[in-house]
Design a protein around this motif. Structure first.
Motif, PDB file in Angstrom:
ATOM      1  N   ASP A   1      -1.306  -4.109   4.764  1.00 51.24           N
ATOM      2  CA  ASP A   1      -0.676  -4.549   3.518  1.00 51.24           C
ATOM      3  C   ASP A   1      -1.207  -5.934   3.166  1.00 51.24           C
ATOM      4  N   LEU A   2      -1.111  -6.293   1.893  1.00 45.53           N
ATOM      5  CA  LEU A   2      -1.490  -7.633   1.454  1.00 45.53           C
ATOM      6  C   LEU A   2      -0.449  -8.668   1.857  1.00 45.53           C
ATOM      7  N   ASN A   3       0.790  -8.222   2.011  1.00 44.08           N
ATOM      8  CA  ASN A   3       1.919  -9.091   2.379  1.00 44.08           C
ATOM      9  C   ASN A   3       2.011  -9.169   3.905  1.00 44.08           C
ATOM     10  N   GLY A   4       1.440 -10.224   4.474  1.00 47.87           N
ATOM     11  CA  GLY A   4       1.397 -10.346   5.926  1.00 47.87           C
ATOM     12  C   GLY A   4       2.764 -10.444   6.564  1.00 47.87           C
ATOM     13  N   ASP A   5       3.639 -11.280   6.012  1.00 46.86           N
ATOM     14  CA  ASP A   5       4.981 -11.417   6.579  1.00 46.86           C
ATOM     15  C   ASP A   5       5.758 -10.113   6.447  1.00 46.86           C
ATOM     16  N   GLY A   6       5.617  -9.465   5.296  1.00 41.40           N
ATOM     17  CA  GLY A   6       6.342  -8.222   5.065  1.00 41.40           C
ATOM     18  C   GLY A   6       5.905  -7.108   5.986  1.00 41.40           C
ATOM     19  N   VAL A   7       4.597  -6.975   6.203  1.00 46.37           N
ATOM     20  CA  VAL A   7       4.116  -5.877   7.040  1.00 46.37           C
ATOM     21  C   VAL A   7       4.454  -6.118   8.502  1.00 46.37           C
ATOM     22  N   GLU A   8       4.461  -7.387   8.923  1.00 44.82           N
ATOM     23  CA  GLU A   8       4.819  -7.677  10.306  1.00 44.82           C
ATOM     24  C   GLU A   8       6.309  -7.408  10.548  1.00 44.82           C
ATOM     25  N   LYS A   9       7.141  -7.751   9.586  1.00 43.36           N
ATOM     26  CA  LYS A   9       8.571  -7.463   9.703  1.00 43.36           C
ATOM     27  C   LYS A   9       8.808  -5.959   9.763  1.00 43.36           C
ATOM     28  N   ALA A  10       8.101  -5.213   8.929  1.00 43.22           N
ATOM     29  CA  ALA A  10       8.231  -3.753   8.941  1.00 43.22           C
ATOM     30  C   ALA A  10       7.752  -3.180  10.264  1.00 43.22           C
TER      31      ALA A  10
ATOM     32  N   ALA B   1       4.973   5.466   7.128  1.00 46.11           N
ATOM     33  CA  ALA B   1       4.693   4.917   8.461  1.00 46.11           C
ATOM     34  C   ALA B   1       5.797   5.285   9.443  1.00 46.11           C
ATOM     35  N   LYS B   2       7.044   5.172   9.013  1.00 45.50           N
ATOM     36  CA  LYS B   2       8.175   5.528   9.880  1.00 45.50           C
ATOM     37  C   LYS B   2       8.127   7.003  10.263  1.00 45.50           C
ATOM     38  N   ARG B   3       7.854   7.860   9.283  1.00 43.79           N
ATOM     39  CA  ARG B   3       7.859   9.295   9.561  1.00 43.79           C
ATOM     40  C   ARG B   3       6.713   9.680  10.493  1.00 43.79           C
ATOM     41  N   LEU B   4       5.521   9.161  10.259  1.00 38.01           N
ATOM     42  CA  LEU B   4       4.390   9.510  11.119  1.00 38.01           C
ATOM     43  C   LEU B   4       4.585   8.965  12.525  1.00 38.01           C
ATOM     44  N   ALA B   5       5.235   7.807  12.639  1.00 35.41           N
ATOM     45  CA  ALA B   5       5.572   7.284  13.963  1.00 35.41           C
ATOM     46  C   ALA B   5       6.566   8.208  14.657  1.00 35.41           C
ATOM     47  N   ALA B   6       7.565   8.679  13.919  1.00 39.22           N
ATOM     48  CA  ALA B   6       8.538   9.616  14.485  1.00 39.22           C
ATOM     49  C   ALA B   6       7.873  10.929  14.886  1.00 39.22           C
ATOM     50  N   ASP B   7       6.785  11.287  14.191  1.00 37.72           N
ATOM     51  CA  ASP B   7       6.037  12.501  14.521  1.00 37.72           C
ATOM     52  C   ASP B   7       5.145  12.331  15.748  1.00 37.72           C
ATOM     53  N   GLY B   8       5.054  11.095  16.252  1.00 35.61           N
ATOM     54  CA  GLY B   8       4.317  10.866  17.490  1.00 35.61           C
ATOM     55  C   GLY B   8       3.036  10.090  17.363  1.00 35.61           C
ATOM     56  N   ALA B   9       2.693   9.633  16.144  1.00 31.32           N
ATOM     57  CA  ALA B   9       1.433   8.915  15.955  1.00 31.32           C
ATOM     58  C   ALA B   9       1.581   7.430  16.242  1.00 31.32           C
ATOM     59  N   ALA B  10       0.501   6.821  16.701  1.00 34.29           N
ATOM     60  CA  ALA B  10       0.381   5.365  16.696  1.00 34.29           C
ATOM     61  C   ALA B  10       0.007   4.960  15.271  1.00 34.29           C
ATOM     62  N   ILE B  11       0.547   3.842  14.809  1.00 34.18           N
ATOM     63  CA  ILE B  11       0.430   3.497  13.394  1.00 34.18           C
ATOM     64  C   ILE B  11      -0.252   2.152  13.196  1.00 34.18           C
TER      65      ILE B  11
END
Length: 259
Positions: A36-45, A22-32
């Motif tokens: 994830d099943l872990n709601g708190d974890g994915v929001e923090k990420a 996700a970080k790399r594709l965002a750096a490449d210019g994509a909206a992401i």
């Protein structure tokens, strides 16, 4: 940026390889779209990506459930304006000798690692067709989808299945301009491998970290693989330079399995 303006959905994006992708594709210019099943974890990420300037949405889903995967894709299209790249990354691992594998364990491994890829392919193709666009589907297989490993049979079965799905989907949807490929990591320093190492230690009596180190030592490049190594490959698969490749399950493992 290679995929500037594109929209990518990544499952299992809260940590490990999925977060690196996700970080790399965002750096490449994509909206992401981070799923994830872990709601708190994915929001923090997601907040970490937003802080870098990326456009990000999140969605909580159990990828073993077909309707939830379709809902995740629909949310992505609604929030980000479409879908161009589907990364079916979410998965689990588990150590168990063949004679001890239970029906429940086998079904769970298949549902999360393989069935989820099928649902992701279906949902992505449905969205591509609805929008009248081409698209890229990128699936998580493994070196364990190329070679069988002792005490990892259930995991290997699920990852071989991903290779088969990748080939079948590439042949079915190629005429529509949809490419389908898979990436096959080796031994990656992630929380998933930490859990697997702990399972080996519990069941075999090995020391903490011993199994990971033993497996990682098989890489001829001489170091453990990082999530960023996998993300680099996915970045290329998501970009225009891979437009004429489909149906392939490409190994990136530092030199452990050779094909």
């Amino acid at each position: 940026m290679a995929i500037d303006g594109k929209v990518a959905l990544v499952t299992g994006a809260a940590m490990g390889i999925g977060l690196a992708i996700a970080k790399r594709l965002a750096a490449d210019g994509a909206a992401i779209a981070m799923v994830d099943l872990n709601g708190d974890g994915v929001e923090k990420a997601a907040e970490e990506l937003r802080a870098s300037g990326a456009k990000v949405t999140t969605f909580v889903a159990d990828v073993s459930k077909r309707d939830q995967v379709f809902a995740a894709v629909e949310n992505c299209a609604k929030e980000l304006g479409g879908l161009d790249i589907m990364v079916n990354n979410a998965g689990i691992a588990g150590m168990c000798p063949i004679m001890e594998i239970t029906e429940d364990e086998m079904n769970r491994m298949q549902a999360i690692n393989a069935n989820s890829v099928l649902w992701g392919i279906q949902a992505a193709v449905a969205q591509f067709r609805k929008a009248g666009t081409k698209g890229k589907i990128i699936n998580a297989s493994s070196i364990a989808g190329h070679d069988g490993f002792p005490n990892l049979a259930a995991y290997c079965v699920s990852k071989f299945a991903v290779r088969s799905l990748t080939q079948s989907a590439a042949k079915e949807f190629g005429a529509e301009g949809i490419t389908v490929n898979a990436y096959c990591p080796g031994v990656v320093a992630t929380p998933l491998w930490k859990e697997l190492d702990e399972e080996f230690a519990e069941k075999t009596g090995s020391g903490e970290g011993d199994t990971f180190e033993a497996f990682a030592a098989g890489a001829v490049l001489g170091r453990p693989q990082q999530g960023e190594d996998v993300a680099n490959q996915v970045s290329w698969m998501a970009g225009p330079d891979s437009d004429f490749m489909t149906g392939q399950a490409v190994i990136v493992d530092g030199g452990m399995v050779f094909r």
